[in-house]
Design a protein around this motif. Structure first.
Motif, short mmCIF file in Angstrom:
data_model
loop_
_atom_site.label_atom_id
_atom_site.label_comp_id
_atom_site.label_asym_id
_atom_site.label_seq_id
_atom_site.Cartn_x
_atom_site.Cartn_y
_atom_site.Cartn_z
N LEU A 153 0.83 -1.21 0.00
CA LEU A 153 0.00 0.00 0.00
C LEU A 153 0.86 1.26 0.00
O LEU A 153 0.59 2.22 -0.72
N GLN A 154 1.93 1.26 0.82
CA GLN A 154 2.80 2.42 0.89
C GLN A 154 3.51 2.66 -0.44
O GLN A 154 3.61 3.80 -0.90
N CYS A 155 4.00 1.61 -1.06
CA CYS A 155 4.66 1.74 -2.37
C CYS A 155 3.68 2.27 -3.41
O CYS A 155 4.03 3.16 -4.20
N ASP A 156 2.48 1.71 -3.42
CA ASP A 156 1.46 2.18 -4.38
C ASP A 156 1.12 3.64 -4.12
O ASP A 156 0.99 4.43 -5.06
N ARG A 157 0.96 4.01 -2.86
CA ARG A 157 0.63 5.39 -2.51
C ARG A 157 1.71 6.34 -3.01
O ARG A 157 1.41 7.38 -3.61
N ALA A 158 2.96 6.00 -2.76
CA ALA A 158 4.07 6.87 -3.19
C ALA A 158 4.13 6.95 -4.71
O ALA A 158 4.37 8.02 -5.27
N THR A 159 3.89 5.83 -5.38
CA THR A 159 3.93 5.80 -6.84
C THR A 159 2.84 6.68 -7.43
O THR A 159 3.10 7.52 -8.30
N HIS A 160 1.63 6.52 -6.94
CA HIS A 160 0.48 7.28 -7.48
C HIS A 160 0.56 8.76 -7.14
O HIS A 160 0.04 9.59 -7.89
N ALA A 161 1.21 9.10 -6.05
CA ALA A 161 1.33 10.51 -5.66
C ALA A 161 2.54 11.17 -6.32
O ALA A 161 2.81 12.34 -6.10
#
Length: 115
Positions: free
Chosen positions: A26-34
């Motif tokens: 979730l953290q990796c996805d959040r950072a990627t999408h932001a």
């Protein structure tokens, strides 16, 4: 097994519990999408570097503050060079201190006896 951040040389994280694995994704996805993946990578690198030293054998860890102070006293009062290896590794620092500690104590006792 879970790969860390996407990039040229991915690293694997093994033995993660399911909750931590899910949070990591979730953290990796959040950072990627932001658009903040680079900043997140830097944060992970800093955390990794800090925790990595805790995994080292004690002789390979950096010297303690007390060791540095005592070794500096030895170096200054006895006029001996403090080896760069001792400044980097706790084990080497311990060897330096062990080698010169008694000489420093003797010198300090002689000061006290003169007074």
């Amino acid at each position: 097994m879970l790969q860390t951040l996407k990039g040229e040389r991915p690293y694997e994280i093994r033995n993660l519990d399911d909750c931590t694995r899910e949070a990591w994704v979730l953290q990796c996805d959040r950072a990627t999408h932001a658009g903040q993946l680079e900043g997140f990578q830097e944060r992970v690198a800093m955390c990794f570097a800090l925790s990595l030293s805790e995994c080292l054998d004690s002789d390979l860890k950096p010297p303690t503050g007390a060791q540095l102070k005592f070794a500096t006293d030895i170096s200054r009062e006895l006029g001996v060079a403090l080896p760069s290896e001792a400044l980097r590794y706790r084990g080497s620092m311990g060897e330096f201190i062990e080698r010169f500690a008694e000489a420093l104590r003797s010198k300090r006792r002689s000061y006290l006896n003169k007074e």
